[in-house]
Design a protein around this motif. Sequence first.
Motif, short mmCIF file in Angstrom:
data_model
loop_
_atom_site.label_atom_id
_atom_site.label_comp_id
_atom_site.label_asym_id
_atom_site.label_seq_id
_atom_site.Cartn_x
_atom_site.Cartn_y
_atom_site.Cartn_z
N LEU A 89 29.67 84.20 48.33
CA LEU A 89 30.45 84.68 47.19
C LEU A 89 31.66 85.49 47.64
N CYS A 97 30.26 85.63 54.76
CA CYS A 97 30.65 87.03 54.87
C CYS A 97 29.50 87.90 55.34
N CYS A 103 24.48 85.51 50.87
CA CYS A 103 24.30 85.60 52.32
C CYS A 103 23.04 86.41 52.64
ZN LIG Z 1 28.64 85.89 51.68
#
Ligand SMILES: [Zn+2]
Length: 568
Positions: A89, A97, A103
Amino acid sequence: MVPLTAKTAARIIRSAREDSRRRSTVSHAFYRKWRPRTFAEVVGQDHVTQTLRNALKHSRIVHAYLFSGPRGTGKTTTARILAKAVNCLGDRVDRPCNECLMCEAVDEGRAIDLIEIDAASHTGVDDIRDLREKINFAPSVARYKFYIIDEVHMLSGSAFNALLKTLEEPPSHAIMVLATTEPHKIPATVLSRCQRFDFRPIPLEDMMARLRNIAVHEGLEVQEGALDLVARQSTGSMRDAESLLDQLSSYGGGEITLAQVQTMLGTVSSQAVKDLVDHLASCDVAAGLGQIGRAIADGADPRQLSKELVEYLRGLLLMKTTTLGPSYLTEEQRTEMARQAKSFTLDRLVSTIKLFNQATTDVRDASRPQLPLELAFVEATLSPEPDMESAATSHSAPGKKPPKRMEGEKTISGQVERRPSRFSQEAEAKPAPASVKEHGGAVTAEGAMAPLKRLQDNWTEILAAIKTSNRHVEAVIRDCPPASVEGDVVTLRARYPFHKEKLEEDRSRKLVEDDISKIMGQSYRIKCILGPSAGRQDPERADEMKSLAEDPVVKAGLELGGEIGGVQ
Ligand SMILES: [Zn+2]
């Protein structure tokens, strides 16, 4: 005081979060704890990760990937990073990220839309049928439903058929990664539907750099030699290397030494392996078997020793075929191995590697664990390839002695160098029968010298003739130089009882007699006596030979050679 910028603050927070995450997993194995979380952290697979990063950047992600390669090279790890990246996102270009909810969910193993199937335990067609039904439902929270099918080659034929139907019309919200160590077992129809990435064994330097990094973060002090051995031992598998380092860290406390690694692995020092290769090069059976015996007595594991020997010989093979050799050598090792590589022909090197590779697998079932190793050594020295000696001589650096076989042969080659021309030989040979006649059978030492000398002068030629008939007999007779010639009887001096026995077998005896008679131009019989070459052996060496001759292994090795000869 330096003002804290937003960027610096974010970095500090991120790093603290990573630290706490890593600390919270102390009970996990290193490989899980230090599993790469970004494409950049994946070791030694830049050709894969770079392509995937570019595809992500340009939104060219496809629906089916095949990740093939040896175990422990990062296939499932990379698949998980890809799963994070496609669903990330975050707004950064270089995803994942590792901060957003998606994640984190993957990292913590609770992502609903990431489905991992281990085909090794789900071989049934039902699981794939289940996959086919569920894959059509939209993902629960993520953008993509992500499937990782590990060891996909284990699927049954009908499961592959079911999978193929999904691959032919994948829903736009689904991405599949098929991972395998054996891509050749996957049907071509499935392969053709996937974008394929081949993972390579991790290069030694990359692996060492990674291990060094982990060691620093774990507060471990690891000797460079220890790291090298751990990495080499893991033969391209990062997972194996990390597990090994993990075990060593709990075993050795804060410091890990080369000696500790060797003890733990039951490895011998590379010096012993290097020496063993030298003995192979010079076909010195006694020294070689002695070395093996000492290594085992010192606690080396025979299988390990065999493995290291294969690894080392493989290094020589690379040296010979690529001139540069393996990438992990120091300059000193490179020089040393280049020298040794010259002592072997390519053929002999290949057959020697095969012998010891087989020995490595035979160790498990052997009645005495070192037996396969000893047999391999004897066999590797018994049947040197035809061009070994000449190749070794011509390749040797100036001033370096060519590898010698055994002392008996050294005598012969010494004489070969002084060998007179064929013309003068014949002139010299003529008086011989006369002198035998003069003494009426009671041959004096002087009288016997002439035919012996003539035989010795022709010995190389005789050996060559025997070799074309049976190279195993030739290998034996090399160590049985002629001691005397009396009338039509040639006496050969055998160094070992089994050589004598071998030559006394009808088949070998006849072969040798025929070739001697043919080349000498008159009929000869052979007789074999046992004993060291006159005046050329020190007592210690003689003892060594004696104990060697009694060794059943050597006998067995010879019998092995004999059998092979029978097949020809
Ligand atoms: Zn991420």
